[in-house]
Design an enzyme around this catalytic site. Structure first.
Site, PDB file in Angstrom:
ATOM      1  N   HIS A  33      43.685  49.324  38.244  1.00 13.63           N
ATOM      2  CA  HIS A  33      44.910  48.814  38.791  1.00 13.63           C
ATOM      3  C   HIS A  33      45.917  49.345  37.506  1.00 13.63           C
ATOM      4  CE1 HIS A  33      43.692  45.251  41.426  1.00 13.63           C
ATOM      5  NE2 HIS A  33      43.354  46.223  41.718  1.00 13.63           N
ATOM      6  N   GLU A  58      48.278  48.049  35.820  1.00 14.04           N
ATOM      7  CA  GLU A  58      48.225  47.407  34.498  1.00 14.04           C
ATOM      8  C   GLU A  58      46.771  47.338  33.506  1.00 14.04           C
ATOM      9  OE1 GLU A  58      50.340  44.972  37.738  1.00 14.04           O
ATOM     10  OE2 GLU A  58      48.488  46.092  37.675  1.00 14.04           O
ATOM     11  N   CYS A 103      48.026  41.101  39.546  1.00 14.45           N
ATOM     12  CA  CYS A 103      46.949  40.186  40.381  1.00 14.45           C
ATOM     13  C   CYS A 103      46.308  39.493  39.310  1.00 14.45           C
ATOM     14  CB  CYS A 103      46.116  41.355  40.830  1.00 14.45           C
ATOM     15  SG  CYS A 103      44.870  42.025  39.914  1.00 14.45           S
ATOM     16  N   CYS A 149      44.470  41.241  36.686  1.00 16.51           N
ATOM     17  CA  CYS A 149      45.336  41.937  35.754  1.00 16.51           C
ATOM     18  C   CYS A 149      46.063  40.921  34.815  1.00 16.51           C
ATOM     19  CB  CYS A 149      46.547  42.680  36.394  1.00 16.51           C
ATOM     20  SG  CYS A 149      45.754  44.248  37.249  1.00 16.51           S
TER      21      CYS A 149
END
Length: 156
Positions: free
Chosen positions: A52, A54, A82, A85
């Site tokens: 992801h 992040e 999320c 993250c």
């Protein structure tokens, strides 16, 4: 360097990712007015479900700063991080998160997001990270619209 400028860096990086066939998420980490990392999601490119934006931004920042302690850093994310993250942000000791769109917005596109907001995770876990949501929200929502118009978009 303003917060708006930093968020727009993440937005530009997200546009780059969309053009490359990636999912519509971008993130930028800044420390003391200096951009440490600015990346987009690469889940499909790397075939790594944890890639992801992040998490990638944290990986790059830790490597660049030669530490796992990102105290003093601010993370700008085009979407609310999320739970995975957010946990990484907490463990990295990032001071503050600015995010544009919300987890619910990503769910509405079909992403298999868990409905656990950053504020709820902060509360449950006692995390000190500061959170500023809905930051440049309309610009972040436009990223989702751009992505949704793609013929070869892929969900996870």
């Amino acid at each position: 360097m303003t917060h708006e400028h930093c968020m727009r860096l993440a937005i530009r990086k997200c546009h780059e990712g969309i053009r490359k066939g990636q999912s519509p998420f971008g993130a930028c980490i800044v420390k003391k007015g200096r951009v440490i990392s600015c990346v987009h999601n690469i889940v499909w490119k790397s075939t790594d479900i944890t890639a992801h934006a992040e998490v990638n931004a944290i990986r790059v920042a830790c490597k660049k700063l030669k530490t796992v302690d990102l105290s003093g850093c601010v993370l700008y994310s085009t979407c609310e991080p999320c739970p995975m993250c957010f946990s990484a942000i907490h463990w990295a000791k990032i001071d503050k998160i600015f995010f544009g769109s919300r987890i619910k917005d990503a769910q509405d596109l079909g992403f298999a997001e868990l409905t656990l907001s950053n504020r709820r995770m902060k509360s449950l876990g006692g995390s000190p990270v500061k959170i500023q949501g809905d930051f440049l929200r309309e610009e972040a929502i436009e990223l989702f619209k751009t992505w949704a118009a793609q013929k070869k978009k892929r969900l996870y």
